[in-house]
Design an enzyme around this catalytic site. Sequence first.
Site, PDB file in Angstrom:
ATOM      1  N   ASP A   1       0.711  -1.222   0.032  1.00  0.00           N
ATOM      2  CA  ASP A   1       0.065  -0.072   0.012  1.00  0.00           C
ATOM      3  C   ASP A   1       0.831   1.255   0.235  1.00  0.00           C
ATOM      4  O   ASP A   1       0.212   2.515   0.090  1.00  0.00           O
ATOM      5  CB  ASP A   1      -0.919   0.079   1.280  1.00  0.00           C
TER       6      ASP A   1
ATOM      7  N   HIS B   1       6.631  -7.585  -1.567  1.00  0.00           N
ATOM      8  CA  HIS B   1       5.594  -8.155  -2.161  1.00  0.00           C
ATOM      9  C   HIS B   1       5.209  -7.205  -3.355  1.00  0.00           C
ATOM     10  O   HIS B   1       4.325  -7.213  -4.008  1.00  0.00           O
ATOM     11  CB  HIS B   1       4.187  -8.612  -1.415  1.00  0.00           C
TER      12      HIS B   1
ATOM     13  N   GLY C   1       1.909  -6.719  13.327  1.00  0.00           N
ATOM     14  CA  GLY C   1       0.595  -6.815  12.287  1.00  0.00           C
ATOM     15  C   GLY C   1       0.760  -7.752  11.046  1.00  0.00           C
ATOM     16  O   GLY C   1       0.340  -7.507  10.053  1.00  0.00           O
TER      17      GLY C   1
ATOM     18  N   SER D   1       0.194 -12.333  10.051  1.00  0.00           N
ATOM     19  CA  SER D   1      -0.358 -13.468  10.404  1.00  0.00           C
ATOM     20  C   SER D   1       0.843 -14.442  10.503  1.00  0.00           C
ATOM     21  O   SER D   1       0.778 -15.644  10.854  1.00  0.00           O
ATOM     22  CB  SER D   1      -1.475 -13.971   9.569  1.00  0.00           C
TER      23      SER D   1
HETATM   24  C1  BV8 Z   1       7.355 -17.914  -2.967  1.00  0.00           C
HETATM   25  C2  BV8 Z   1      -0.575 -10.899  -3.073  1.00  0.00           C
HETATM   26  C3  BV8 Z   1       8.802 -19.669  -4.067  1.00  0.00           C
HETATM   27  C4  BV8 Z   1      -0.375  -9.498  -3.398  1.00  0.00           C
HETATM   28  C5  BV8 Z   1       0.586 -11.914  -1.384  1.00  0.00           C
HETATM   29  C6  BV8 Z   1       2.555 -24.429   1.329  1.00  0.00           C
HETATM   30  C7  BV8 Z   1       3.154 -24.441   2.565  1.00  0.00           C
HETATM   31  C8  BV8 Z   1       3.905 -23.337   2.729  1.00  0.00           C
HETATM   32  C9  BV8 Z   1       4.347 -22.155   1.837  1.00  0.00           C
HETATM   33  C10 BV8 Z   1       3.718 -22.430   0.439  1.00  0.00           C
HETATM   34  C11 BV8 Z   1       2.932 -23.470   0.175  1.00  0.00           C
HETATM   35  N1  BV8 Z   1       2.476 -23.563  -0.868  1.00  0.00           N
HETATM   36  C12 BV8 Z   1       3.138 -22.169  -1.578  1.00  0.00           C
HETATM   37  C13 BV8 Z   1       3.702 -21.828  -0.764  1.00  0.00           C
HETATM   38  C14 BV8 Z   1       4.508 -20.267  -0.794  1.00  0.00           C
HETATM   39  C15 BV8 Z   1       3.462 -19.230  -0.750  1.00  0.00           C
HETATM   40  C16 BV8 Z   1       2.858 -18.951   0.780  1.00  0.00           C
HETATM   41  O1  BV8 Z   1       3.360 -18.784   1.666  1.00  0.00           O
HETATM   42  N2  BV8 Z   1       1.642 -19.635   0.929  1.00  0.00           N
HETATM   43  C17 BV8 Z   1       0.920 -19.603   2.053  1.00  0.00           C
HETATM   44  C18 BV8 Z   1      -0.423 -18.897   1.911  1.00  0.00           C
HETATM   45  C19 BV8 Z   1       0.640 -21.038   2.531  1.00  0.00           C
HETATM   46  N3  BV8 Z   1       4.500 -18.204  -0.961  1.00  0.00           N
HETATM   47  C20 BV8 Z   1       4.507 -17.756  -2.060  1.00  0.00           C
HETATM   48  O2  BV8 Z   1       4.032 -18.089  -3.296  1.00  0.00           O
HETATM   49  C21 BV8 Z   1       5.532 -16.531  -2.393  1.00  0.00           C
HETATM   50  N4  BV8 Z   1       6.527 -16.962  -3.291  1.00  0.00           N
HETATM   51  O3  BV8 Z   1       7.322 -18.388  -2.148  1.00  0.00           O
HETATM   52  O4  BV8 Z   1       7.960 -18.340  -4.327  1.00  0.00           O
HETATM   53  C22 BV8 Z   1       7.745 -20.808  -4.183  1.00  0.00           C
HETATM   54  C23 BV8 Z   1       6.960 -20.672  -5.214  1.00  0.00           C
HETATM   55  C24 BV8 Z   1       5.882 -21.639  -4.967  1.00  0.00           C
HETATM   56  C25 BV8 Z   1       5.762 -22.855  -4.188  1.00  0.00           C
HETATM   57  C26 BV8 Z   1       7.050 -22.507  -3.257  1.00  0.00           C
HETATM   58  C27 BV8 Z   1       7.801 -21.580  -3.295  1.00  0.00           C
HETATM   59  C28 BV8 Z   1       4.654 -15.326  -2.627  1.00  0.00           C
HETATM   60  C29 BV8 Z   1       4.320 -14.612  -1.529  1.00  0.00           C
HETATM   61  C30 BV8 Z   1       3.458 -13.447  -1.815  1.00  0.00           C
HETATM   62  C31 BV8 Z   1       2.005 -13.686  -2.193  1.00  0.00           C
HETATM   63  N5  BV8 Z   1       1.368 -12.279  -2.343  1.00  0.00           N
HETATM   64  N6  BV8 Z   1      -0.421 -11.069  -1.800  1.00  0.00           N
HETATM   65  C32 BV8 Z   1      -1.529  -8.515  -2.903  1.00  0.00           C
HETATM   66  O5  BV8 Z   1      -2.452  -8.848  -3.725  1.00  0.00           O
HETATM   67  O6  BV8 Z   1      -1.449  -7.830  -2.115  1.00  0.00           O
HETATM   68  S1  BV8 Z   1       0.278 -12.700   0.174  1.00  0.00           S
HETATM   69  C33 BV8 Z   1      -0.668 -11.701   1.055  1.00  0.00           C
HETATM   70  O7  BV8 Z   1      -0.402 -12.247   2.422  1.00  0.00           O
HETATM   71  C34 BV8 Z   1      -0.129 -10.037   1.221  1.00  0.00           C
HETATM   72  O8  BV8 Z   1       1.049  -9.834   0.193  1.00  0.00           O
HETATM   73  C35 BV8 Z   1       0.169 -10.055   2.524  1.00  0.00           C
HETATM   74  O9  BV8 Z   1       1.402  -9.177   2.760  1.00  0.00           O
HETATM   75  C36 BV8 Z   1       0.664 -11.382   2.888  1.00  0.00           C
HETATM   76  C37 BV8 Z   1       0.695 -11.876   4.409  1.00  0.00           C
HETATM   77  O10 BV8 Z   1      -0.377 -11.447   5.192  1.00  0.00           O
HETATM   78  P1  BV8 Z   1      -0.128 -10.511   6.417  1.00  0.00           P
HETATM   79  O11 BV8 Z   1       0.162  -9.085   5.764  1.00  0.00           O
HETATM   80  O12 BV8 Z   1       0.359 -11.077   7.273  1.00  0.00           O
HETATM   81  O13 BV8 Z   1      -1.881 -10.023   6.459  1.00  0.00           O
HETATM   82  P2  BV8 Z   1      -2.949 -11.033   7.101  1.00  0.00           P
HETATM   83  O14 BV8 Z   1      -4.387 -10.451   6.745  1.00  0.00           O
HETATM   84  O15 BV8 Z   1      -2.762 -12.531   6.858  1.00  0.00           O
HETATM   85  O16 BV8 Z   1      -2.758 -10.679   8.621  1.00  0.00           O
HETATM   86  C38 BV8 Z   1      -2.959  -9.490   9.351  1.00  0.00           C
HETATM   87  C39 BV8 Z   1      -2.431  -9.613  10.875  1.00  0.00           C
HETATM   88  O17 BV8 Z   1      -2.514  -8.237  11.364  1.00  0.00           O
HETATM   89  C40 BV8 Z   1      -3.192 -10.463  11.559  1.00  0.00           C
HETATM   90  O18 BV8 Z   1      -2.234 -11.319  12.360  1.00  0.00           O
HETATM   91  C41 BV8 Z   1      -4.012  -9.631  12.486  1.00  0.00           C
HETATM   92  O19 BV8 Z   1      -4.317 -10.359  13.576  1.00  0.00           O
HETATM   93  C42 BV8 Z   1      -3.432  -8.448  12.556  1.00  0.00           C
HETATM   94  N7  BV8 Z   1      -4.030  -7.202  12.736  1.00  0.00           N
HETATM   95  C43 BV8 Z   1      -4.869  -6.978  12.229  1.00  0.00           C
HETATM   96  N8  BV8 Z   1      -5.387  -5.568  12.640  1.00  0.00           N
HETATM   97  C44 BV8 Z   1      -4.234  -5.142  13.506  1.00  0.00           C
HETATM   98  C45 BV8 Z   1      -3.350  -6.300  13.571  1.00  0.00           C
HETATM   99  N9  BV8 Z   1      -2.094  -6.156  14.202  1.00  0.00           N
HETATM  100  C46 BV8 Z   1      -2.044  -5.020  14.785  1.00  0.00           C
HETATM  101  N10 BV8 Z   1      -2.933  -4.088  14.976  1.00  0.00           N
HETATM  102  C47 BV8 Z   1      -3.960  -3.813  14.115  1.00  0.00           C
HETATM  103  N11 BV8 Z   1      -4.828  -2.921  14.227  1.00  0.00           N
END
Ligand code: BV8
Length: 239
Positions: A104, A119, A181, A183
């Site tokens: 953002d 990202h 912030g 997950s």
């Molecule tokens: C890669 C798109 C090599 C952009 C995003 C199986 C197991 C493990 C890993 C993998 C798997 N299969 C594939 C993978 C790898 C995969 C991955 O990790 N998948 C996960 C979901 C299992 N990763 C990838 O593909 C990455 N590339 O690894 O390449 C590779 C390739 C293939 C296979 C293996 C390896 C690419 C990752 C980037 C993907 N792009 N988004 C967009 O449109 O924005 S990910 C998406 O999640 C966003 O980019 C974001 O940044 C990211 C992480 O999320 P968070 O930022 O943590 O946000 P979330 O909503 O989840 O959590 C918010 C948190 O804030 C919560 O904890 C909440 O409690 C807290 N909160 C809320 N309000 C507040 C607060 N805290 C404090 N104050 C508040 N007010």
Amino acid sequence: MRPELAEAARILGRARRVVVLTGAGVSAESGVPTFRGEQGLWKTYRPEQLATPQAFSGNPELVWEWYQHRQSVVSSCAPNPAHHALAELEGRPGSITLITQNVDGLHRRAGSENVLELHGNIFRARCTREGGVRQFEGKLKCECGAWLRPHIVWFGEQLDPVILEGAFSAARRAEVFLAVGTSSLVAPANLLAGMAAQAGATVIEVNLAPTPLTVEADFFLQGPAGEVLPRLLAKDPPP
Ligand code: BV8
């Protein structure tokens, strides 16, 4: 001030190499929807439909519609006290590396300069043929005729190796690693805290709720980032 917050503030105040990793939670109080929360983006949209190279090649117009919608949402949001507290850190002695998973651009708008955008950035686009990155100005096609795509890392895509190596080496040298912030579900960003801990860093987590990182953290400061960070990072933390 709660004792663990005061202790964490003291450790941070003494550290000269601080690494911060932020996720969508740091922008939540600015009004930017998170991904996995109750009102999260993934609740209304399915990531595999919109945030993958396959989704884009299958329906570039739909993916662009989603990103332009998110651009307009983010453009109407402003940095919150959490962003400002982190930006103010850069003026302190020692090195601060701010690594964000967010696309953002709010850290830069708050004044942070040394930001590693793991990202990508939702306001930038790149040519699918030539690779050139530019500010997005509404055109969906490059001058060469090929599609422009969001300069965002989608699931299944590699992160920029230079940015990723910068994040890894900062984590390995950190005295304090502050995770705010996030997950901690997405790799390889969720490897950074463990790398820092392995190198002897103190790990501090700020989140509304526990995450997979919480059991590994030295400090878990529960609360909204916009309230916790200004106190945690205050210049002279109260005793
Ligand atoms: C890669 C798109 C090599 C952009 C995003 C199986 C197991 C493990 C890993 C993998 C798997 N299969 C594939 C993978 C790898 C995969 C991955 O990790 N998948 C996960 C979901 C299992 N990763 C990838 O593909 C990455 N590339 O690894 O390449 C590779 C390739 C293939 C296979 C293996 C390896 C690419 C990752 C980037 C993907 N792009 N988004 C967009 O449109 O924005 S990910 C998406 O999640 C966003 O980019 C974001 O940044 C990211 C992480 O999320 P968070 O930022 O943590 O946000 P979330 O909503 O989840 O959590 C918010 C948190 O804030 C919560 O904890 C909440 O409690 C807290 N909160 C809320 N309000 C507040 C607060 N805290 C404090 N104050 C508040 N007010």
